[in-house]
Design a protein around this motif. Structure first.
Motif, PDB file in Angstrom:
ATOM      1  N   ALA A 224      -6.081  -6.352   1.445  1.00 14.25           N
ATOM      2  CA  ALA A 224      -4.829  -7.226   1.477  1.00 14.25           C
ATOM      3  C   ALA A 224      -3.501  -6.664   1.107  1.00 14.25           C
ATOM      4  O   ALA A 224      -2.513  -7.072   1.838  1.00 14.25           O
ATOM      5  CB  ALA A 224      -5.349  -8.502   0.460  1.00 14.25           C
ATOM      6  N   THR A 225      -3.392  -5.671   0.343  1.00 11.71           N
ATOM      7  CA  THR A 225      -2.292  -5.069   0.063  1.00 11.71           C
ATOM      8  C   THR A 225      -1.615  -4.334   1.294  1.00 11.71           C
ATOM      9  O   THR A 225      -0.302  -4.547   1.537  1.00 11.71           O
ATOM     10  CB  THR A 225      -2.479  -3.955  -0.960  1.00 11.71           C
ATOM     11  OG1 THR A 225      -2.904  -4.722  -2.023  1.00 11.71           O
ATOM     12  CG2 THR A 225      -1.055  -3.376  -1.473  1.00 11.71           C
ATOM     13  N   VAL A 226      -2.445  -3.499   2.122  1.00 15.20           N
ATOM     14  CA  VAL A 226      -1.962  -2.978   3.180  1.00 15.20           C
ATOM     15  C   VAL A 226      -1.378  -4.137   4.236  1.00 15.20           C
ATOM     16  O   VAL A 226      -0.369  -3.856   4.849  1.00 15.20           O
ATOM     17  CB  VAL A 226      -3.019  -2.184   3.820  1.00 15.20           C
ATOM     18  CG1 VAL A 226      -2.632  -1.641   5.253  1.00 15.20           C
ATOM     19  CG2 VAL A 226      -3.555  -0.925   3.061  1.00 15.20           C
ATOM     20  N   ARG A 227      -2.415  -5.180   4.396  1.00 10.93           N
ATOM     21  CA  ARG A 227      -1.785  -6.269   5.322  1.00 10.93           C
ATOM     22  C   ARG A 227      -0.388  -6.681   5.130  1.00 10.93           C
ATOM     23  O   ARG A 227       0.188  -7.020   5.699  1.00 10.93           O
ATOM     24  CB  ARG A 227      -2.868  -7.325   5.380  1.00 10.93           C
ATOM     25  CG  ARG A 227      -4.139  -7.000   6.328  1.00 10.93           C
ATOM     26  CD  ARG A 227      -5.060  -8.158   6.647  1.00 10.93           C
ATOM     27  NE  ARG A 227      -5.626  -8.931   5.451  1.00 10.93           N
ATOM     28  CZ  ARG A 227      -6.894  -8.429   4.923  1.00 10.93           C
ATOM     29  NH1 ARG A 227      -7.649  -7.541   5.443  1.00 10.93           N
ATOM     30  NH2 ARG A 227      -7.374  -8.688   3.867  1.00 10.93           N
ATOM     31  N   VAL A 228      -0.167  -7.087   3.615  1.00  9.53           N
ATOM     32  CA  VAL A 228       0.992  -7.819   3.056  1.00  9.53           C
ATOM     33  C   VAL A 228       2.100  -6.756   3.494  1.00  9.53           C
ATOM     34  O   VAL A 228       3.147  -7.336   4.002  1.00  9.53           O
ATOM     35  CB  VAL A 228       0.794  -8.089   1.595  1.00  9.53           C
ATOM     36  CG1 VAL A 228       2.242  -8.584   1.332  1.00  9.53           C
ATOM     37  CG2 VAL A 228      -0.218  -9.206   1.558  1.00  9.53           C
ATOM     38  N   LEU A 229       1.921  -5.568   3.144  1.00  9.12           N
ATOM     39  CA  LEU A 229       2.833  -4.560   3.222  1.00  9.12           C
ATOM     40  C   LEU A 229       3.347  -4.341   4.824  1.00  9.12           C
ATOM     41  O   LEU A 229       4.519  -4.645   5.228  1.00  9.12           O
ATOM     42  CB  LEU A 229       2.745  -3.260   2.679  1.00  9.12           C
ATOM     43  CG  LEU A 229       2.797  -3.038   1.245  1.00  9.12           C
ATOM     44  CD1 LEU A 229       1.831  -1.457   0.929  1.00  9.12           C
ATOM     45  CD2 LEU A 229       4.153  -2.913   0.805  1.00  9.12           C
ATOM     46  N   THR A 230       2.339  -4.153   5.853  1.00  5.25           N
ATOM     47  CA  THR A 230       2.499  -4.058   6.904  1.00  5.25           C
ATOM     48  C   THR A 230       3.152  -5.371   7.728  1.00  5.25           C
ATOM     49  O   THR A 230       4.156  -5.302   8.534  1.00  5.25           O
ATOM     50  CB  THR A 230       1.403  -3.640   7.926  1.00  5.25           C
ATOM     51  OG1 THR A 230       0.127  -4.599   7.666  1.00  5.25           O
ATOM     52  CG2 THR A 230       0.809  -2.094   7.518  1.00  5.25           C
ATOM     53  N   LYS A 231       2.453  -6.555   6.969  1.00  6.72           N
ATOM     54  CA  LYS A 231       3.019  -7.458   7.753  1.00  6.72           C
ATOM     55  C   LYS A 231       4.725  -8.086   7.468  1.00  6.72           C
ATOM     56  O   LYS A 231       5.429  -8.588   8.306  1.00  6.72           O
ATOM     57  CB  LYS A 231       2.441  -8.821   7.013  1.00  6.72           C
ATOM     58  CG  LYS A 231       2.645 -10.387   7.504  1.00  6.72           C
ATOM     59  CD  LYS A 231       1.464 -10.689   8.219  1.00  6.72           C
ATOM     60  CE  LYS A 231       1.834 -12.102   9.144  1.00  6.72           C
ATOM     61  NZ  LYS A 231       0.858 -12.477  10.125  1.00  6.72           N
ATOM     62  N   ASN A 232       5.160  -7.301   6.366  1.00  8.80           N
ATOM     63  CA  ASN A 232       6.722  -7.480   6.064  1.00  8.80           C
ATOM     64  C   ASN A 232       7.393  -6.440   6.493  1.00  8.80           C
ATOM     65  O   ASN A 232       8.480  -5.833   6.006  1.00  8.80           O
ATOM     66  CB  ASN A 232       6.527  -7.482   4.423  1.00  8.80           C
ATOM     67  CG  ASN A 232       6.472  -8.838   3.928  1.00  8.80           C
ATOM     68  OD1 ASN A 232       7.317  -9.798   4.198  1.00  8.80           O
ATOM     69  ND2 ASN A 232       5.210  -9.177   3.239  1.00  8.80           N
ATOM     70  N   GLY A 233       6.884  -5.591   7.392  1.00  4.14           N
ATOM     71  CA  GLY A 233       7.459  -4.413   8.136  1.00  4.14           C
ATOM     72  C   GLY A 233       7.818  -3.121   7.192  1.00  4.14           C
ATOM     73  O   GLY A 233       8.506  -2.390   7.674  1.00  4.14           O
ATOM     74  N   HIS A 234       6.801  -2.999   6.646  1.00  3.53           N
ATOM     75  CA  HIS A 234       6.489  -1.613   5.903  1.00  3.53           C
ATOM     76  C   HIS A 234       5.173  -0.710   6.294  1.00  3.53           C
ATOM     77  O   HIS A 234       4.147  -1.346   6.156  1.00  3.53           O
ATOM     78  CB  HIS A 234       6.497  -1.816   4.281  1.00  3.53           C
ATOM     79  CG  HIS A 234       7.776  -2.739   3.799  1.00  3.53           C
ATOM     80  ND1 HIS A 234       8.689  -2.186   3.731  1.00  3.53           N
ATOM     81  CD2 HIS A 234       7.843  -3.908   3.477  1.00  3.53           C
ATOM     82  CE1 HIS A 234       9.647  -3.138   2.993  1.00  3.53           C
ATOM     83  NE2 HIS A 234       8.811  -4.229   3.294  1.00  3.53           N
ATOM     84  N   SER A 235       5.671   0.392   6.919  1.00  5.52           N
ATOM     85  CA  SER A 235       4.632   1.053   7.209  1.00  5.52           C
ATOM     86  C   SER A 235       3.559   1.953   5.985  1.00  5.52           C
ATOM     87  O   SER A 235       4.590   2.081   5.060  1.00  5.52           O
ATOM     88  CB  SER A 235       5.120   2.276   8.157  1.00  5.52           C
ATOM     89  OG  SER A 235       5.738   3.114   7.653  1.00  5.52           O
ATOM     90  N   VAL A 236       2.418   2.111   6.170  1.00  5.50           N
ATOM     91  CA  VAL A 236       1.702   2.432   5.055  1.00  5.50           C
ATOM     92  C   VAL A 236       0.908   3.757   5.280  1.00  5.50           C
ATOM     93  O   VAL A 236       0.356   3.968   6.168  1.00  5.50           O
ATOM     94  CB  VAL A 236       0.878   1.414   4.615  1.00  5.50           C
ATOM     95  CG1 VAL A 236      -0.083   1.852   3.265  1.00  5.50           C
ATOM     96  CG2 VAL A 236       1.404  -0.072   4.193  1.00  5.50           C
ATOM     97  N   GLU A 237       1.397   4.683   4.499  1.00  2.00           N
ATOM     98  CA  GLU A 237       0.715   6.014   4.558  1.00  2.00           C
ATOM     99  C   GLU A 237      -0.310   6.214   3.412  1.00  2.00           C
ATOM    100  O   GLU A 237       0.123   5.845   2.186  1.00  2.00           O
ATOM    101  CB  GLU A 237       1.793   7.072   4.544  1.00  2.00           C
ATOM    102  CG  GLU A 237       1.324   8.399   5.037  1.00  2.00           C
ATOM    103  CD  GLU A 237       2.319   9.493   5.074  1.00  2.00           C
ATOM    104  OE1 GLU A 237       2.061  10.669   5.423  1.00  2.00           O
ATOM    105  OE2 GLU A 237       3.461   9.156   4.534  1.00  2.00           O
ATOM    106  N   MET A 238      -1.533   6.836   3.631  1.00  2.00           N
ATOM    107  CA  MET A 238      -2.618   7.033   2.452  1.00  2.00           C
ATOM    108  C   MET A 238      -2.725   8.372   2.437  1.00  2.00           C
ATOM    109  O   MET A 238      -3.799   8.832   3.181  1.00  2.00           O
ATOM    110  CB  MET A 238      -3.612   5.940   2.689  1.00  2.00           C
ATOM    111  CG  MET A 238      -3.284   4.764   2.173  1.00  2.00           C
ATOM    112  SD  MET A 238      -4.878   3.622   2.236  1.00  2.00           S
ATOM    113  CE  MET A 238      -4.615   2.965   3.834  1.00  2.00           C
ATOM    114  N   PRO A 239      -2.287   9.201   1.856  1.00  5.57           N
ATOM    115  CA  PRO A 239      -2.578  10.706   1.902  1.00  5.57           C
ATOM    116  C   PRO A 239      -3.900  10.727   1.172  1.00  5.57           C
ATOM    117  O   PRO A 239      -4.233  10.270   0.227  1.00  5.57           O
ATOM    118  CB  PRO A 239      -1.515  11.136   0.629  1.00  5.57           C
ATOM    119  CG  PRO A 239      -0.323  10.206   0.539  1.00  5.57           C
ATOM    120  CD  PRO A 239      -0.896   9.036   0.852  1.00  5.57           C
ATOM    121  N   LYS A 240      -4.583  11.624   1.992  1.00  9.43           N
ATOM    122  CA  LYS A 240      -6.098  11.487   1.667  1.00  9.43           C
ATOM    123  C   LYS A 240      -6.495  12.553   0.647  1.00  9.43           C
ATOM    124  O   LYS A 240      -7.664  12.397  -0.092  1.00  9.43           O
ATOM    125  CB  LYS A 240      -6.924  12.025   2.954  1.00  9.43           C
ATOM    126  CG  LYS A 240      -6.615  11.307   4.217  1.00  9.43           C
ATOM    127  CD  LYS A 240      -7.692   9.613   4.101  1.00  9.43           C
ATOM    128  CE  LYS A 240      -7.140   8.951   5.335  1.00  9.43           C
ATOM    129  NZ  LYS A 240      -7.788   7.771   5.077  1.00  9.43           N
TER     130      LYS A 240
END
Lengths: 451, 412, 483
Positions: A224-240
């Motif tokens: 959900a967090t990823v969707r909310v961030l991207t929906k608001n125009g923020h790209s999300v990176e998840m360092p593995k």
């Protein structure tokens, strides 16, 4: 008996090394404890003091004991250990303290000394070592554990255990925990690519700290967090390469492992070099922001830790500060909000999540009395101190207004604890993360029904 | 002091010129075992005391100086024999007031008012002597003059010994000097008088409850029975006196509220400016001819029980050939009744009234009655459970019991 | 079995295991209250939950001649709850229930461990509040307030604790339970007035009936900055002379302003301000504006640099938090402080503040001033570092000298913090030996063996009679002979 007043016999002298009973690295910092003037404004903020009324179970009393060890007046023994570990580390005292005493850091330092002086033995030591050393620091093992849990749930074994009454064999609190265990999904760290682009025009880019328990127990919140961030125009990176934040280790007095994890995370995220590192688990966020404190005596990492900590923001604050748009669809729910200790007291984030929720059309916010009093979860406190945790949980649930449908919050530990509380009290409020509510609201815009 | 029937008299009379002389008089009396009755303006002669004549009447008439008035600090220090009116006059030029409104201000001395703890309707907002006295000088029976409190408005050094002397009826020492907290004179005032013809008085309690639930800040909520209403206002029925003292706008606003909320059947009369002062002056000087037995009763209760007290008086008056003038403050819990009639009727009235009060957790004491009457039914009612503490205090401060013997509770 | 072990066993029998503390480590946290310079170890700490339990404990201790100390939250600033060594502390924090509220008669009944601010919070939905508001109101108990006759910022208009106590239930020295007050002017000496402010030496209060007040219809708060403490002081006098009865007038000087700005609740006081006044008027809404205007014009006549009125409740709340946490905030600029509590006639403010500045300069210790200017109740905060050799003694000496400065102009040594241990000797600055002795004789009526908060509040009178050894709990303690 003499009735002449006796002046305090202070053993700690300025600019001299303490002669007291702290013998290991990172002793409670004198500058930190000398800022406490014993005024007592922390007393009523402290959940354990409110419950017990014992001065040594209050922030002021704990600091008094910490000073007494530094002065060599008492030893690090069971009597000292008890108040240090009965502390929830909820930091409510820090909000109340007029002098800004860092009680949490002092307690953590004291716990470090206690664990050196009195290592855990027997099954406690075994369990503690298994989780703190054997599982949490190893993302893969944690994910495997998550998988096993999932298999347990899906295979029907859970149903069998629940029906068979085998659960009754478990200690009460663990039994209850089992009962509210969320359906384990798959960790986003495994399911999502390393970089998820923003939807529409890009407004910002962040690294996301997924959290170990969050990602195993509540991977849906992470999704959900990823969707909310991207929906608001923020790209999300998840360092593995990211690791457990180490909060549980530091809370338990295992500073060595805590520091090791901190260094790895610092390296990982500084390399990724995003402007911000967002977190949706308050406990983790608080720990990450306090890396400089943890590594204050580490010459190599001190400065890096500061650079890293400045980037860390709770996702609600990040959205609030760097741009989000209010959902347009209506989500007709009566919602109350519980302040996770490590969000409100630990990070000073009070209004942002409330404002986000209030911006959702149709959501009616109902205030929760004493919203910022600890629910008793406090990391693994509900496992180590089930009695106190249970008392606090009961108080918390009793104060939830009768007519709300959802209780929103920003920390997985609280979510588990509150779910247990709701169940124990025979209530049916849904326990949700703030990001989940926002996510649903955005999804409703797509025409899905309000359900 | 002239009234033969009231008791509290003595063989000799002295009127010392200085506090030291008061102390010396007490020291000598103590040595020779002589009993002493301190007296101010003599307005409390019929209050307390069931014993015989004392040896010495000690008057504070010659101790009437204003010692120090500090308008900037809003405090005044006066000798105990100064009358209330003297103090009122002394502080008026700086637009200040002493927030006490006891009976007979022109005669009553500050020392006497404090010793007897007299108060008036305005204690609802301003409090009573215990709220205004910040320092005392007291001559003790061993000849020492000891100070309690001080001259500053906040003070917790040692015990609050002032409190011991307030209302002690002069049984612990003779007050020689008093320091009081003052207040600024209100910039404006008005008094709304609601009269409730008999039968409509049931509207009083709901009205008061409603008023108390607003933000209004009345100085008095004094409730009077029909005889007193008639005597003071020349109107019929029960009455409620609602006084406001504040800046003009605030007074007008509150007055307007009352105007808008006059209960059905009640009648409103508004007093303004000097009219208000005139009324309260008349009120404070209310008295009845004592061609028959006259007794004054003071009752203490919870605030709103005052309404019951005043109505109790009406009920108990029925079937008895008595005149009863009664009033009480719905915001402060003190009610008073002035009763006149044939001795037996007055007696049974007071006994019945006392029973009602005590059953309700309160009290009914006689603040004025002939000596014989006091001896028959007692001034103070039932002894409190902690009487031994009162006795202990008396023994410590006046071990020979020379001061006002048997004037106080339980024969102290 | 040792005497202590016997006592602990008995206390556990009476109260239960978790209601008795006796290990050294646990007791250590009770070695002082909010005043840390004096310390002593209690024999045990017990936590009764009811009046009957208090009575039972007291009865046993009385029979065994063990001295005991009632204790609330331990936020007192004069060492009133600090043991000399060997007393049993009776902590009342578990008696923290609101027993009754009677809105019609404007009364509330609370247990002694009930928190001051919690009372206001519990009745605010009906528009009521409890007026005495010591700065520690978020954590101090009403029982402790009664013991100390606590004041607060709004006492200027509304009076201190004693003006709001309507009735008390008290456990006497031998365990007997009595009820005093309850109705106004109860016949007999005013024991309620005597017990209030007696610092736990006359009995243990187990239930308190207090007056509750209706919230004022409106309140306005203004903050005014001055270039000198003198100007601010004259402004205070001017406001009082204008016939305004403010709800509060508080002052902070330059060092205090620095402290609060560096602590948890800064409000952006302009840097370099020499004095700030926080002034509040409350009452009927239509009358407030002209009073605030008048206060502003008085300040203007006294060279005010800047003055602003709080825009809303939130801003007012922040201003008060800034002021009310000022003592603790000193932790941000000094490792320790000693707060004094002198009172002076308010017309002598600037003179006494100048005197205190001299004392500070002479001693080399910084003194911050945070105080209730409206009633002349000064709180010089003497900043020191106990880790420096001899500095604690110096701070204590400076404290006493500030009190002398107050008593020299006819003031008092304490306005609301009490005498406790700290100001026992300073009592001689305001009272003669005879006056002190007379108070001790009153104490002897309630506390004949001096077991209740042993030897607090009064110095030993110089001409006190013989002192005899009393048979105590193995430790001999001195009991002033009764006269």
């Amino acid at each position: 008996m003499t009735t002449e007043p006796s002046l305090a016999n202070l053993v700690v002298k300025k600019n001299e090394p303490p002669v007291g009973n702290y013998l290991w690295e990172d002793p409670p910092d004198e500058d930190k404890f000398s800022a406490c003037v014993h005024c007592g404004l922390c007393l009523e903020a402290c959940p354990t003091y409110q419950e017990l009324g014992h001065e040594h179970q209050s922030p002021r009393g704990r600091i008094h004991s910490i000073v007494a060890v530094a002065e060599g007046k008492i030893d690090i023994n069971e009597a000292f250990e008890d108040p240090m570990f009965t502390c929830l580390d909820c930091r409510a005292c820090e909000t109340a303290c007029p002098a800004g005493v860092q009680v949490g850091a002092l307690i953590e330092e004291a716990r470090g000394q206690v664990r050196q002086a009195r290592p855990l033995k027997g099954w406690q030591g075994l369990v503690s070592r298994f989780f703190l050393r054997g599982v949490f620091p190893h993302t893969k093992r944690l994910h495997t554990l998550g998988m096993l849990t999932k298999i347990y749930q899906k295979s029907g074994a859970q149903t069998v255990v629940r029906k068979s009454g085998a659960k009754k064999v478990l200690p009460d609190h663990l039994g209850a925990m089992e009962a509210i265990m969320p359906d384990v999904g798959r960790p986003v760290l495994k399911t999502h690519p390393e970089r998820i682009p923003a939807e529409g025009e890009q407004k910002g880019s962040v690294s996301m700290f997924t959290g170990c328990i969050m990602d195993v127990m509540y991977s849906d919140v992470n999704e959900a967090t990823v969707r909310v961030l991207t929906k608001n125009g923020h790209s999300v990176e998840m360092p593995k390469q990211q690791q457990c934040c180490g909060a549980l280790h530091v809370h338990a007095g295992d500073r060595e492992m805590g520091k090791k994890l901190a260094r790895e995370n610092i390296d990982t995220f500084l390399e990724a070099d995003a402007d911000h590192v967002v977190v949706n688990a308050a406990g983790c966020g608080c720990a990450l922001r306090e890396y400089p404190e943890l590594l204050q005596n580490d010459d190599e990492y001190r400065e890096k830790a500061e650079r890293f900590a400045e980037k860390v923001l709770d996702v609600s604050k990040y959205l609030y500060d760097y741009g989000y748009r209010a959902p347009e669809a209506e989500l007709r729910k009566r919602v109350t909000y519980h302040d996770a200790c490590h969000l409100a007291h630990g990070q000073g984030v009070w209004d942002e999540p409330r404002d986000l929720l209030e911006d959702i059309p149709g959501v009616e916010m109902v205030p929760l009395p004493n919203a910022d009093r600890c629910c008793g979860s406090a990391g693994i406190y509900n496992i180590t101190h089930p009695d106190m945790a249970g008392r606090l949980l009961d108080r918390k649930i009793e104060e939830v207004p009768d007519d709300v449908e959802m209780i929103s919050m920003g920390n997985p530990g609280c979510m588990l604890q509150m779910a247990m509380g709701v169940m124990n009290h025979g209530r049916d409020e849904a326990i949700v993360h703030t990001m989940q509510l926002l996510d649903w609201a955005y999804q409703l815009e797509g025409g899905e029904t309000d359900d | 002091m002239h009234n033969q029937t009231l008791g509290n008299r003595a063989r000799d009379y002295v009127s010392p010129e200085s506090p030291e002389e008061v102390a010396e008089t007490l020291r000598q009396a103590n040595e020779t075992g002589q009993t002493v009755i301190p007296v101010g303006g003599g307005t409390k002669q019929g209050f307390g005391g069931e014993g015989g004549e004392a040896d010495l009447l000690l008057s504070t008439a010659n101790l009437a100086e204003v010692i120090e008035y500090s308008p900037g600090d809003m405090t005044i220090t006066v000798q105990a024999g100064a009358t209330i009116q003297t103090i009122i006059d002394a502080v008026r030029e700086h637009n200040q007031m002493v927030p006490l409104d006891p009976s007979f201000p022109a005669q009553a001395t500050i020392g006497g008012v404090i010793a007897a703890n007299d108060s008036g309707p305005k204690r609802m907002l301003y409090g009573s002597a215990r709220d205004h006295v910040i320092g005392l000088h007291v001559a003790h029976s061993n000849g020492e003059i000891l100070r309690s409190g001080g001259k500053v408005v906040k003070n917790v050094a040692g015990y609050d010994m002032n409190k011991l002397f307030i209302g002690s009826m002069g049984t612990l020492g003779v007050i020689t000097e008093v320091t009081l907290k003052l207040r600024p004179l209100p910039k404006d005032q008005s008094m709304c008088v609601l009269t409730f013809p008999e039968g409509v008085e049931s509207a009083v309690k709901p009205f008061i409850t409603e008023l108390l639930d607003t933000h209004l800040e009345p100085v008095t909520l004094e409730y009077m029975n029909p005889s007193l209403t008639n005597a003071l206002l020349n109107k019929e029925g029960y009455s409620l006196l609602i006084t406001f003292e504040d800046v003009q706008k605030a007074v007008q606003y509150q007055e307007k509220w009352v105007y808008d909320h006059v209960p059905v059947g009640a009648e409103l009369t508004v007093f303004r400016e000097e009219e208000v002062d005139d009324f309260w002056r008349t009120f404070a000087h209310f008295s009845i001819d004592d061609d028959e037995t006259v007794v004054h009763v003071k009752m203490g209760s919870k605030n709103l029980q005052v309404l019951e007290r005043v109505e109790n008086c009406s009920r108990l008056q029925q079937w008895r050939d008595l005149q009863v003038f009664a009033h009480g403050g719905a915001g402060h819990g003190i009610s008073r009744a002035y009763v006149k009639g044939e001795e037996g009727a007055v007696q049974s009235f007071v006994q019945d009234l006392r029973k009602v009060c005590e059953e309700d957790g309160g009290y009914a004491i006689l603040t004025h009655a002939p000596l014989a009457f006091r001896k028959t039914i007692g001034v103070w009612g039932t002894k409190p459970s902690y009487f031994s503490l009162l006795e202990g205090i008396k023994k410590q401060l006046d071990p020979q019991a020379i001061l006002n013997p048997r004037r106080f509770v339980g024969g102290i | 079995m040792t005497e202590k072990a016997e006592m602990v066993e008995e206390m556990i029998r009476q109260l239960g295991d978790d209601a008795v503390l006796h290990r050294k480590e646990d007791l250590l946290t009770y070695e002082c209250d909010g005043l840390t310079v004096y310390r002593g170890m209690p024999l045990a700490v017990v936590f009764p939950s009811s009046t009957e339990e208090v009575s039972g404990v007291v009865k046993w201790l009385h029979e065994h001649e063990i001295p005991f100390i009632p204790r609330g939250a331990g936020t007192g600033l004069s060492g009133g709850a600090t043991p000399f060594g060997g007393e049993v502390i009776i902590s009342l924090v578990r008696m923290k229930r609101l027993l009754d509220v009677d809105y019609d008669n404007r009364e509330a009944v609370v247990q002694p461990g009930y928190i001051n601010l919690t009372l206001t919070n519990s009745i605010t939905h009906k528009g009521f509040y409890y007026a005495p508001d010591p700065s520690s109101q978020a954590c101090c108990t009403i029982g402790g307030n009664v013991a100390e006759n606590a004041g607060g910022a709004h006492c200027l208009k509304y009076g201190v604790t004693t003006n709001h106590v309507l009735g008390l239930e008290v456990v006497l020295h031998n365990g007997e339970i009595v009820e005093i007050g309850g109705v106004p002017d109860a016949p007999g000496y005013d024991l309620m007035g005597l017990v209030t402010g007696s610092e736990g030496t006359l009995g243990i209060v187990t239930s308190i009936t207090v007056r509750i007040l209706k919230n004022p219809e409106a309140e306005e708060t203004a903050m005014a900055y001055f270039d000198s403490v003198e100007d601010a002081s004259y402004a205070v006098s001017g406001i009082i002379a204008a016939g305004i009865v403010p709800a509060a007038i508080e002052m902070m000087d330059e060092i205090a302003i620095q402290g609060v700005e560096r602590a948890t609740n800064p409000v952006g006081h302009p840097e370099g301000s020499k004095a700030v006044l926080i002034m509040e008027v409350d009452g009927i809404a239509t009358g407030i504006e002209e009073q605030i205007e008048e206060m502003v014009s008085v300040c203007e006549r006294h060279n005010v640099v800047d003055i602003k009125v709080a825009k809303n409740d939130r801003e007012r709340g922040r201003w008060w938090a800034n002021r009310k946490t000022a003592f603790g905030a000193m932790g941000a600029i000094s490792p320790a402080y000693l707060v004094q509590d002198g009172v002076i006639p308010r017309s002598r403010l600037s003179e006494v503040l100048a005197h205190i500045a001299d004392i500070s300069a002479e001693s080399g210790l910084r003194i911050a001033n945070v105080f209730h200017a409206g009633d002349g109740n000064l709180h010089p905060l003497i900043l020191f570092d106990a880790r420096n050799e001899g500095e604690t003694d110096l701070a204590l000496d400076v404290g006493s000298r500030t009190l002398e400065a107050c008593t020299a102009v006819g003031g008092s040594i304490t306005g609301e913090h009490g005498v406790g241990i700290e100001k026992k000797e300073d009592m001689r600055l305001v009272f003669s030996d005879e006056e002190i002795e007379r108070q001790i004789t009153v104490r002897s009526v309630f506390n004949p063996h001096n077991l209740l908060n042993l030897d607090k509040q009064f110095p030993k009178p110089a001409r006190c009679g013989e002192v005899k050894q009393a048979v105590g709990s193995g430790e001999a303690h001195q009991v002033a002979e009764q006269r």
